[in-house]
Design an enzyme around this catalytic site. Structure first.
Site, PDB file in Angstrom:
ATOM      1  N   ASP A 172      -3.379  -1.912  -4.757  1.00 18.77           N
ATOM      2  CA  ASP A 172      -3.871  -0.538  -4.825  1.00 18.77           C
ATOM      3  C   ASP A 172      -4.025   0.034  -6.233  1.00 18.77           C
ATOM      4  OD1 ASP A 172      -4.840   1.805  -3.674  1.00 18.77           O
ATOM      5  OD2 ASP A 172      -2.860   2.699  -3.471  1.00 18.77           O
ATOM      6  N   ASP A 227       3.329   3.404  -0.027  1.00 20.89           N
ATOM      7  CA  ASP A 227       3.511   4.113  -1.299  1.00 20.89           C
ATOM      8  C   ASP A 227       4.892   4.750  -1.354  1.00 20.89           C
ATOM      9  OD1 ASP A 227       0.802   3.905  -2.500  1.00 20.89           O
ATOM     10  OD2 ASP A 227       0.204   5.030  -0.721  1.00 20.89           O
ATOM     11  N   HIS A 276       0.865  -1.257   3.391  1.00 21.38           N
ATOM     12  CA  HIS A 276       0.939  -0.769   2.011  1.00 21.38           C
ATOM     13  C   HIS A 276       1.672   0.562   2.042  1.00 21.38           C
ATOM     14  CE1 HIS A 276       0.123   0.182  -2.088  1.00 21.38           C
ATOM     15  NE2 HIS A 276      -0.587   1.258  -1.774  1.00 21.38           N
ATOM     16  N   HIS A 335       2.364   3.502  -8.601  1.00 21.46           N
ATOM     17  CA  HIS A 335       0.988   3.795  -9.010  1.00 21.46           C
ATOM     18  C   HIS A 335       0.481   5.156  -8.530  1.00 21.46           C
ATOM     19  CE1 HIS A 335       0.673   1.527  -5.167  1.00 21.46           C
ATOM     20  NE2 HIS A 335      -0.300   2.379  -4.901  1.00 21.46           N
TER      21      HIS A 335
END
Length: 999
Positions: free
Chosen positions: A190, A68, A66, A440
């Site tokens: 997430d 970001d 994951h 996000h």
């Protein structure tokens, strides 16, 4: 037929294109999106899925990372692995390592999500490495899921920006890898709560399913007990099922591995030690623990297939650690099958897991609401980020508006817009900056301060590139070579040109598909001006003194004493030009304030005030003859600092936790002065040194404007504060209120209530807050008060007849959700704390017709006119007015997208902007003729695409799912009147690739 002609002809027939379009394809007039010209014979997608064992519990291990695109570090720092003193993470090394390890074992799988990162990495690879990666993709060993430029936030993003960022990412995958690069699964592991509109968008983009990691702890507990962690989400009350139906799965461990099975270099779990001659041999223990974890997980899911996410944040930088242990885990667990074990473990992907759920042919519980608000514990509601970093949220919204204008003018101005009089311009830089901003941990406001600064810088840089493009385009359209100036600080009355020039022109570009009337306020130093429109007709204009609040907030960035105000009108997808001249300074009574008024009104609305307190007392719609009591004031909640409370949870960037359910009023009495003239009536309210407001009513407006200014929020008492405005009315709401979902469909909310489970409310304020993206309203049988916002904010209806909206947050403690920083924003301009300014627009209508007003009003705020200035007059032969459309679009139709696709094609999206139930007049099908749409473009060919423009609409196929307790809906088919005459039904978005030439 030539071979090429025959190939194209047969393909067009296979696509079942309309005859007229088929002929255009065969004549070479219409091209296909790159990546879909041929059928891949490779075994990607569902064909590449490993075999499972139907009589066993199949455990799908999904290796993933994951990544970001900004959070604790900037997007660049994350990609390169810089600033590891903040967080050890380097995306380029993850992709290097994963590709190397996939090549060592054909059974291994990996999924990748963030196309913005992958695009960077891909550009740096050699052609031989690119071919290697393509082979991995073609064999289904490397699979893309989600596929957007980022994994967008779901609470604070606007649907138009979400669609754009998904389109960018999916187009790159489509053009690079063809059909094997197209994701089948949406993957939002997430984001902090999940919006219904996002599910609708994903369904219309062709995804077969959707997986996420976070939902309210009470909701999860109930779903685990009744095995409803996998469901069918009906994401629209207007679109005919299954058009917006999306199978949705809730992952078992957020997006982390089961406890004890994390083998990344960032983890501390013991590796599998499988040499029996060594003292610390642990295979038996690992196998036993894994079998226990798998069987426990299977108890709360519905089929004999379960999924385990084997990875987490920025993992697989040394992928050998993961894969070496996963290889062993699979081998040793499956070896137990000879001893009677019924557990089968395999490398897999979300799409392969989804395929097994589909094959199970079960029925699934149906959900029609959303997954907000999200709480991970009794006092931990993630509702603060709905408002966090309000200045960045506004800047993102303005940037979106600028991008749409930039995209449109690139099309309308032609090739010269990209390379013209003012240099090289482009829309791509801003498009990618906006795509990153949807992340996000970007527009959500949950990033570190230096990362928030980086997002803003990217948007500013993108806008600079777009300014060149816009200037080139307008120079071409107007025939004027005059330099154009853009004033980005008009909200604080700063524009050097208008402040100093005695004569200037204002071009007003309108990105909407209908004529718009818009109030313009320009900083000036004179007291009298003349304004003329494109026909030389004088326009009513007035001058008012700059407010005290504006003088303080601009901090020496401008020196205008006054503001020039007038109303402009701009044609659809076009511009109008206004000429402004300074007249000889003369005394003006309009520059002198009056005392507090008891009433301001125009021909549509009347607003009353209490002469003693200076606060509003009522609102009347003069057309419908309806009146409500209405008071409005500012309050703050003291933020919990974690001490002396049932929970140690604090308010922070993510979490809203006030230390009391009763907010503190800033003041019960405002200092007031008013100004009234033929253009505007305004009441300036001063509540405190850090809170002020201007109530405005323009002469032709059906909405009251509340321009609020908040900050610096005082914290000298060492107490963080969360500032709200509250509207208290006589409307009998019965605890119901309504908010939009990502700026589109409206959902009903109720205090202390969730539609799908029995709520045990533990936070009476934070637990009743919801995201407000563009509007919220309260209503009863007779009256509806709608509030249109200029950015995403959080709000709720805590009291009957009341609506409160959080405007600003200044907090002194971290909330322990990873960002590791208090939300205490400061800057060079505001070293004592950030000052934020924004607008709320209030309208009062009958409920049956309220949407006819608030739908177009919200679109005007989202896609606002773009102003550019030139010193002096344009040349005599300049074209002072232009419209890109032959006529205004019908009121129900919104032109969502007009952008250049390639040299000869443009991408067009048209949407029906009304829900099926909200308007007697506009909630009806509407037909638009594509050939009669544009004034300067001939449409030669048209083909319809899915929402994300990466599949032909005709070819889009999705899994069918059957809801429980309902007959399976039969898809309704609607025929257009012709190839060119397309019909839009309520809430429908249709996407077209048009082959065009300039007339």
């Amino acid at each position: 037929m030539s071979n090429d002609f025959a190939l194209v002809f047969n393909m067009a027939v296979h696509l079942r294109l309309p005859t007229a379009v088929l002929l255009l394809v065969c004549s070479g007039v219409l091209s296909f999106p790159v990546g879909q010209e041929k059928r891949d014979t490779t075994s990607c997608g569902y064909q590449s899925c490993p075999a499972t064992k139907p009589t066993m519990l199949n455990v799908h291990l999904v290796p993933h990372t994951h990544d970001d695109v900004g959070w604790l570090k900037t997007v660049d720092q994350y990609f390169y692995g810089d600033r590891n003193d903040i967080q050890h993470a380097g995306v380029q090394y993850i992709l290097d390592s994963v590709v190397d390890q996939l090549l060592k074992n054909p059974d291994r799988r990996f999924i990748y999500v963030e196309t913005g990162f992958f695009y960077r990495w891909w550009k740096q690879q050699s052609s031989s490495m690119q071919q290697t990666v393509k082979q991995l993709v073609n064999e289904g060993r490397l699979e893309f899921v989600n596929g957007g430029w980022c994994m967008s936030d779901e609470a604070t993003t606007h649907y138009s920006a979400v669609i754009d960022q998904m389109t960018i990412g999916l187009r790159f995958l489509n053009e690079t890898f063809g059909i094997c690069g197209r994701p089948r699964v949406a993957w939002h592991i997430d984001p902090f709560g999940h919006a219904r509109e996002h599910a609708s968008i994903f369904a219309q983009m062709g995804y077969d399913g959707f997986f996420f990691g976070r939902l309210d702890y009470q909701d999860r507990n109930r779903r685990m007990k009744v095995k409803e962690q996998e469901l069918l989400w009906r994401a629209s009350d207007s679109l005919t099922p299954p058009m917006a139906d999306l199978f949705t799965g809730i992952l078992p461990n957020g997006y982390n591995p089961p406890e004890g099975f994390c083998w990344d270099q960032l983890c501390s779990d013991a590796p599998i030690r499988d040499d029996p001659d060594l003292e610390d041999y642990n295979v038996d223990d690992v196998v036993w623990r894994f079998l226990h974890a798998a069987k426990s997980q299977a108890l709360v899911y519905k089929t004999n297939h379960i999924i385990m996410t084997m990875g987490s944040d920025f993992q697989y930088e040394n992928a050998n650690l993961w894969y070496k242990n996963l290889d062993k885990l699979i081998r040793y667990v499956n070896a137990q099958q000879t001893n009677g074990s019924n557990v089968n473990v395999l490398y897999s992907t979300p799409s392969c897991y989804l395929q097994e759920l589909h094959r199970a042919n079960l029925t699934w519980s149906l959900k029609t609401d959303d997954f907000f608000p999200y709480a991970d514990n009794a006092h931990n509601f993630w509702t603060g980020y709905f408002t966090s970093r309000p200045a960045l949220k506004r800047y993102e919204r303005i940037s979106n508006s600028n991008l749409q204008s930039c995209n449109q003018l690139e099309v309308l101005g032609g090739p010269v817009s990209r390379k013209g009089l003012f240099g090289l311009g482009d829309s791509e830089t801003l498009r990618k900056a906006m795509a990153v901003a949807q992340h996000h941990d970007a527009v959500s406001g949950t990033e570190k301060q230096h990362v928030a600064n980086d997002y803003a810088k990217r948007l500013a840089k993108g806008w600079q590139h777009c300014q060149i493009l816009v200037s080139n385009s307008l120079a071409s359209l107007t025939g004027s070579s005059a330099e154009r100036i853009y004033c980005d600080n008009l909200n604080v009355s700063v524009c050097p040109l208008t402040e100093s020039s005695k004569k200037f022109s204002v071009s007003v570009y309108n990105p909407l598909g209908r004529t718009v009337t818009w109030p313009v306020r320009l900083p000036v130093n004179g007291t009298a001006y003349s304004v003329t429109d494109t026909r030389g007709k004088y326009v009513d204009c007035q001058v008012l003194p700059v407010s005290r609040a504006t003088q303080e907030v601009r901090r020496n960035r401008g020196f205008a004493r006054n503001e020039l105000m007038f109303q402009v009108q701009a044609p659809p997808l076009g511009y109008s030009t206004y000429s402004v001249s300074l007249l000889k300074d003369q005394p003006s009574s309009s520059l002198l304030p009056h005392g507090g008024p008891t009433v301001i009104q125009n021909k549509f609305l009347q607003v009353t005030f209490d002469p003693d307190t200076g606060l509003m007392t009522g609102l009347t719609n003069l057309e419908t003859k309806q009146t409500i009591k209405l008071t409005q004031n500012f309050y703050w909640y003291n933020a919990s600092d974690g001490n002396n409370y049932e929970s140690q949870q604090t308010s922070g960037a993510y979490i809203f936790r006030p230390n009391s359910s009763t907010p503190l009023m800033v003041t019960s009495k405002a200092k007031v002065e008013s100004f009234q003239n033929s253009v505007v009536q305004e009441v300036r309210q001063w509540f405190a040194p850090w809170v002020s407001q201007v109530v405005r009513l323009y002469s032709d407006s059906k909405a009251v404007e509340l321009e609020w200014t908040v900050g610096p929020v005082p914290v000298n008492d060492r107490q963080g504060k969360e500032v709200i405005t509250r509207l208290d009315t006589s409307i009998k709401t019965s605890e119901f209120f309504y908010t939009d979902s990502n700026g589109r469909e409206v959902l009903q909310r109720k205090k202390d209530f969730r539609p799908t489970w029995q709520l045990k409310q533990t936070e009476p304020i934070a637990g009743n807050y919801y995201p407000i993206n563009s509007r919220a309203f309260i209503k009863d049988d007779m009256d509806q008060l709608t509030v249109v916002t200029d950015r995403s904010q959080g709000g709720g209806s805590i009291y009957n007849g009341s609506l409160e909206i959080m405007l600003h947050r200044r907090l002194l403690y971290d909330d322990y959700r990873g960002v590791g920083e208090a939300l205490d924003e400061k800057s060079e301009i505001f070293p004592d704390g950030l000052v934020v300014r924004g607008r709320l627009l209030l309208s009062l209508d009958r409920p049956a017709s309220a949407a006819d007003a608030h739908r177009p009003l919200a679109q005007e705020v989202v896609s606002q006119p773009l102003l550019s200035f030139t010193d002096g007059d344009l040349n005599q032969n300049a074209r002072l007015e232009f419209s890109g459309l032959q006529a205004s679009l019908p009121p129900a139709v919104h032109l969502l997208t007009l952008s250049q696709w390639d040299k000869e094609s443009v991408l067009l999206r048209l949407e029906h902007q009304f829900q099926g139930w909200e308007s007697k007049v506009n909630s009806q099908p509407v037909t638009v003729n594509l050939q009669k749409l544009f004034s300067t473009l001939d449409v030669l060919g048209v083909s319809e695409l899915n929402l994300s423009a990466n599949q032909w609409k005709d070819e889009m196929r999705r899994f069918d799912w059957t809801p429980e307790k309902e007959e399976k809906p039969l898809p309704k088919t609607f025929e257009d009147l012709s190839v060119w005459e397309i019909t839009l039904r309520p809430m429908e978005i249709r996407t077209f690739l048009l082959r065009v030439t300039f007339k």
